[in-house]
Design a protein around this motif. Structure first.
Motif, short mmCIF file in Angstrom:
data_model
loop_
_atom_site.label_atom_id
_atom_site.label_comp_id
_atom_site.label_asym_id
_atom_site.label_seq_id
_atom_site.Cartn_x
_atom_site.Cartn_y
_atom_site.Cartn_z
N LYS A 39 0.83 -1.20 0.00
CA LYS A 39 0.00 0.00 0.00
C LYS A 39 0.87 1.25 0.00
O LYS A 39 0.63 2.20 -0.76
N GLN A 43 1.11 4.27 -2.82
CA GLN A 43 0.85 5.67 -2.51
C GLN A 43 1.99 6.56 -2.97
O GLN A 43 1.78 7.68 -3.44
N VAL A 68 -5.70 4.70 -3.23
CA VAL A 68 -5.11 3.41 -2.87
C VAL A 68 -5.90 2.73 -1.76
O VAL A 68 -6.02 1.50 -1.72
N ASP A 69 -6.48 3.52 -0.86
CA ASP A 69 -7.22 2.94 0.27
C ASP A 69 -8.38 2.06 -0.18
O ASP A 69 -8.77 1.13 0.54
#
Length: 730
Positions: A39, A43, A68-69
């Motif tokens: 992750k 980002q 991305v979340d």
């Protein structure tokens, strides 16, 4: 890394390694192309590159709205990481994570607590009420061949931490826990929680079917790779053979030229010798006469100057006769010779053209020129026009060639003058032939592949005047590619055309070059009207009547937000600013509303000045808002502070006059393009509001929407013609 599952228990450590940071994955997230990254790494990449592009599959990836979340977690990789850690932790020398002792004894893994515990702690763990139901995997199971398939970390709800994710809400498309099904996802019309096992089995069945489809495709691709490798192995031998033949061919041509050179030089030498001999003979003949005459002159002169009277009288007659004979003699004193020179029977420049036709590289492809297809787009005088060539094999399937020399395109205008063409390879066997015609009339386009005419070549290309649409999209209907009452038009970030259809209650997106339908999505509200695209590529769509408002949709057509502020009554045209603020024309309020990104009112613009506002267009660089007033037959211009700057237009049928102006768009140069609903005319006004040109009069006489493409063309929605016309525009 690709999200694949290794069959072997001794899986490759590379499978658990992020290709960006080269460390074991930390919070692995799956991209739409099914490659996985940390992750944090994603980002960081997003700040450097948008859209993301994974070099292996060359897929451009657009992130979800939340970035991305919102990407899915790769639970498979997380399980493998846990399994690898647990298996390593179960080895001798690793302490229990509860008592921190018993380093040499066997260990078990608690999936609920995600810890390794020794045998003693395992017994206690199973006796406590809070942990007696935990799923514990023994060391023997971890080491067994099927250990990994039984190894899963339990996933708990982010909101209700102590509850495991056991349900899936099919409407919200999210995993939920038992508590969620009571509080936030209670079964009903808005939520439908289903046990995960049921949904997972359905998904597995679907994926199993896909696997059966994948295997034949994999075999086809693998065979294609082998075929490419075979051709690659033949590449250098083919090069060597072709080079040898080319060298032999041109060496022979050079030899022939040298032989011809020797012939010409020999002819020159022979001519020189012959002329030299003739001139020598001529010289000797003339010199013989010269000697005789010189001798007679000398004798005569001596007689005159030094001879006695007796001598002169004695030889006078003889001398006189000799001299008179010599003077009376007819002599050929001309040499009859002209200077010879080498003559170029073929000029070097002409021979250069011949040389360029000597030899060539013919690619032994599967392309069958007779099967190739050419699609000629509508051609308009003075603008770049396109014809598209698709190279085909004998079976009529697209066939790729990387040799641009194998394809030629030549065009002549009605007076047989050449029109320059350019070729550009696209993809999948498609080539783009571009040209700019300078006159109207029938042009002839000749297209050849491997020196053979393609099917239908040469093509007659009718070049139209500037009022003819370069492309017409759609016809009345409800199907894909058909339109019913098109209104607002907008251009998305990729240059595609999005149009609101009143009759079909949907938005349809078309390819901006060929007009092919790419996608559709239904819109809410009784009467959809305007559309614009924000800086993130999301669609803003207005509707009036029952359930009116402004709605924000994702690029895939998912409803994200609905704005229905109290100040709004009858929203029509909408424009979105770079910072997310919105301007909407409200026909009932007789004003334009400047709104915050959350839909709250900033100010009303044009209250008391506008009678029937329809469409808006904002020139942010000049801080000008343009509004069409359908009833006043005018265009009004305000700044975003609400001050009226100017208005122009009056009712009429002449150039520069308006008849129910409906849509408006301002171009980068500040020109104002206005479409009339009353007569279908599309007119252009300069920044000083003077009329400059009429673009066209659209089919059905109702220009209902205008947009500008990245290359400067105008797209006009024809409400009653149920189509969109694209016009070249300068």
């Amino acid at each position: 890394m690709a999200s694949k599952f290794q069959a072997s228990d001794d899986f490759d450590d590379q499978f658990l390694t992020c290709p960006v940071c080269m460390l074991h994955f930390r919070d692995p997230r799956i991209l739409p192309c099914l490659h996985t990254f940390c992750k944090g790494c994603l980002q960081e990449c997003v700040t450097k590159q948008q859209p993301l592009e994974w070099p292996t599959c060359r897929t451009q990836v657009s992130l979800p709205d939340q970035g991305v979340d919102e990407l899915r977690t790769n639970f498979c990789v997380n399980n493998l990481l846990d399994f690898a850690a647990a298996k390593k932790g179960a080895e001798p020398g690793v302490p229990c994570q509860i008592c921190e002792g018993n380093m040499e004894g066997s260990k078990s893994w608690c999936a609920d607590c995600a810890i390794l515990i020794c045998d003693s702690c395992t017994l206690l763990h199973r006796k406590f009420p809070s942990s007696k139901d935990h799923e514990v995997t023994t060391e023997e199971t971890l080491k067994a061949e099927e250990g990994r398939s039984k190894f899963h970390r339990k996933r708990h709800c982010d909101k209700h931490k102590k509850y495991e994710l056991e349900f899936y809400c099919e409407i919200c498309k999210t995993l939920v826990c038992t508590a969620c099904t009571v509080v936030d996802h209670r079964p009903g019309k808005d939520h439908n929680p289903v046990e995960i096992a049921t949904v997972a089995q359905r998904r597995k069945d679907t994926l199993q079917g896909l696997l059966q489809d994948i295997d034949p495709r994999l075999k086809e691709i693998e065979a294609s790779v082998k075929e490419v490798e075979r051709k690659m192995s033949n590449l250098m031998p083919s090069r060597e053979k072709a080079t040898n033949r080319a060298n032999a061919y041109f060496n022979r041509l050079v030899d022939l030229l040298r032989e011809r050179e020797k012939e010409i030089v020999s002819q020159i030498d022979e001519q020189c010798r012959a002329d030299g001999k003739a001139l020598q003979t001529k010289k000797e003949s003339i010199e013989f006469e010269l000697v005789g005459l010189t001798s007679a002159r000398t004798f005569c002169q001596q007689a005159v100057e030094h001879g006695s009277d007796v001598h002169v009288v004695a030889v006078g007659n003889q001398v006189q006769t000799r001299v008179e004979t010599l003077l009376a003699k007819q002599l050929d004193l001309e040499s009859n010779w002209s200077n010879f020179q080498f003559v170029e029977k073929t000029a070097v420049i002409d021979f250069l053209k011949t040389i360029r036709g000597l030899g060539g590289v013919r690619v032994n492809t599967d392309i069958d020129a007779s099967m190739c297809e050419v699609v000629v787009m509508t051609a308009v005088e003075g603008f770049e026009c396109i014809a598209e060539l698709t190279t085909m094999n004998q079976e009529g399937r697209p066939c790729v060639t990387n040799n641009s020399r194998a394809i030629t395109a030549n065009m002549k205008d009605p007076s047989e003058q050449n029109v320059p063409t350019q070729l550009q390879m696209k993809y999948g066997g498609e080539w783009e032939i571009s040209y700019v015609p300078t006159v109207t009339g029938i042009h002839r386009l000749e297209v050849q592949v491997n020196s053979e005419q393609v099917g239908g070549s040469p093509f007659d290309v009718q070049v139209h005047g500037k009022e003819t649409p370069a492309l017409t999209i759609g016809q009345k209907g409800r199907g894909v590619g058909e339109l019913n009452g098109p209104l607002g038009v907008a251009i998305d970030k990729d240059g595609n055309i999005a149009v609101v259809e009143r009759g079909n209650k949907r938005v349809q997106v078309f390819d901006g070059r060929r007009g092919r339908s790419l996608s559709t999505f239904a819109v809410e509200g009784e009467k959809a009207f305007g559309i614009d695209v924000d800086s993130n590529g999301m669609f803003l769509v207005t509707s009036w009547g029952k359930n009116y408002g402004i709605r924000r949709y994702s690029k895939e057509g998912k409803l994200l937000n609905t704005f229905q502020p109290d100040c709004m009554k009858h929203p029509l045209g909408v424009a979105v600013l770079q910072d997310g603020r919105m301007v909407v024309a409200d026909n009932k309020q007789k004003s334009c509303l400047l709104l915050q990104p959350d839909g709250s009112l900033i100010r009303e613009i044009g209250k008391g000045q506008l009678r029937s506002p329809y469409f808006v267009s904002v020139d942010e660089s000049r801080d000008v808002l343009f509004v069409t007033d359908n009833s006043a037959h005018k265009v009004f211009a305000f700044n975003l502070g609400g001050k009226l700057l100017f208005d122009f237009g009056k009712q009429g049928d002449n150039d520069g006059e308006m008849k129910n102006p409906h849509c408006v768009r301002v171009d980068p140069a500040g020109n104002i393009i206005v479409g009339n609903a009353g007569d279908g005319r599309v007119q252009v006004f300069g920044p000083d509001r003077t009329f400059t040109q009429k673009v066209a009069t659209v089919e059905g006489g109702y220009a209902s929407g205008i947009a500008l493409t990245p290359d400067g063309s105008i797209v006009v929605a024809c409400f009653q013609g149920h189509c969109m016309d694209m016009y070249m525009y300068k």
